[in-house]
Design a protein around this motif. Structure first.
Motif, mmCIF file in Angstrom:
data_model
loop_
_atom_site.group_PDB
_atom_site.id
_atom_site.type_symbol
_atom_site.label_atom_id
_atom_site.label_comp_id
_atom_site.label_asym_id
_atom_site.label_seq_id
_atom_site.Cartn_x
_atom_site.Cartn_y
_atom_site.Cartn_z
ATOM 1 N N VAL A 1 3.340 97.188 38.507
ATOM 2 C CA VAL A 1 4.113 98.326 38.998
ATOM 3 C C VAL A 1 4.457 98.102 40.468
ATOM 4 O O VAL A 1 3.639 97.590 41.235
ATOM 5 C CB VAL A 1 3.341 99.645 38.809
ATOM 6 C CG1 VAL A 1 2.048 99.672 39.620
ATOM 7 C CG2 VAL A 1 4.204 100.840 39.154
ATOM 8 N N ASN B 1 6.034 95.697 35.193
ATOM 9 C CA ASN B 1 5.532 96.978 34.711
ATOM 10 C C ASN B 1 6.445 97.573 33.644
ATOM 11 O O ASN B 1 6.012 97.905 32.532
ATOM 12 C CB ASN B 1 5.401 97.926 35.904
ATOM 13 C CG ASN B 1 5.249 99.380 35.527
ATOM 14 O OD1 ASN B 1 4.235 99.806 34.993
ATOM 15 N ND2 ASN B 1 6.288 100.160 35.818
ATOM 16 N N HIS C 1 4.516 98.661 44.050
ATOM 17 C CA HIS C 1 3.496 99.394 44.793
ATOM 18 C C HIS C 1 4.042 100.648 45.486
ATOM 19 O O HIS C 1 3.515 101.746 45.320
ATOM 20 C CB HIS C 1 2.862 98.464 45.835
ATOM 21 C CG HIS C 1 1.766 99.096 46.616
ATOM 22 N ND1 HIS C 1 0.489 99.251 46.109
ATOM 23 C CD2 HIS C 1 1.749 99.628 47.862
ATOM 24 C CE1 HIS C 1 -0.258 99.854 47.019
ATOM 25 N NE2 HIS C 1 0.467 100.088 48.083
ATOM 26 N N SER D 1 -1.024 96.540 41.312
ATOM 27 C CA SER D 1 0.372 96.722 41.712
ATOM 28 C C SER D 1 0.968 95.418 42.232
ATOM 29 O O SER D 1 0.268 94.429 42.472
ATOM 30 C CB SER D 1 0.471 97.810 42.787
ATOM 31 O OG SER D 1 -0.175 97.407 43.977
#
Length: 213
Positions: free
Chosen positions: A14, A80, A16, A45
């Motif tokens: 993902v 992600n 950050h 992340s």
């Protein structure tokens, strides 16, 4: 007036700052924010081309009750979003939020999940330019604007558009009668980095994560 409840859905890779802004920015405005991950475990992340920080999850996504939330936020990151769009439980959860008339907000590559649930035909959206064709092939009207709000669906291009993204989320929740402690966006943004240290600790490159080619 009841305060807003927001779920953030994410997995490894993902982006950050996009998760950071959603979680800390909305909490700073008084919202109750939970983080769901596919297995319920901590995730890592991604920032500036590297694995960056360990994020603690609140619960596994299979334990989420959509009725307990007013909205769903999908931070981006190619890794992600690509993983979540291939995860049945994640796609089903997005569908549950939309079918229940709840807000869904997606940034960067995260609108991929809106494609998977067939939710964007005829809807004006924006996203990272790399997935424009995917969105248009799904029937969306891609605008390329920084942020779009079309009914209960909010989309944004990238982390450069985070302030507008969070502001539109707040506006949408308020339009649904949910209480938020609205503050100047510059103040909220300044608080994001300081507050984020409460629930995330930089880990460097985790040994069990491989850097993509």
């Amino acid at each position: 007036m009841k305060s807003a409840g927001v779920l953030v859905l994410a997995t490894d890779g993902v982006e950050h700052e996009e998760l950071e802004a959603a979680v800390t920015g909305l909490r700073d405005m008084g919202a109750r924010v939970d983080i769901a991950t596919p297995g319920g475990a901590s995730i890592t992340s991604w920032r500036d081309g590297n694995w960056f920080a360990e994020i603690e999850a609140t619960m596994p996504l299979t334990h989420v009750d959509a009725d307990e939330y007013d909205g769903l936020v999908l931070p981006g990151g190619q890794l992600n979003s690509g993983a979540l769009r291939s995860t049945f439980a994640a796609v089903r959860l997005v569908s549950q939020f939309l079918s229940g008339g709840r807000m869904v907000a997606a940034i960067c590559h995260a609108p991929w999940l809106l494609v998977e649930v067939g939710a964007i035909s005829g809807v004006a959206v924006t996203s990272h330019p790399a997935i424009r064709t995917d969105l248009e092939n799904a029937g969306a009207r891609w605008t390329g604007r920084p942020v779009m709000r079309s009914g209960g669906i909010i989309t944004a291009r990238s982390l450069q558009d985070l302030e507008g993204f969070i502001d539109e989320i707040a506006r949408e929740l308020e339009s649904r009668g949910k209480w938020l402690r609205r503050r100047d966006l510059a103040t909220v943004s300044a608080g994001i980095r300081a507050d984020f240290a409460r629930f995330v600790a930089p880990q460097g490159d985790p040994e069990d994560k491989d850097t993509p080619d």
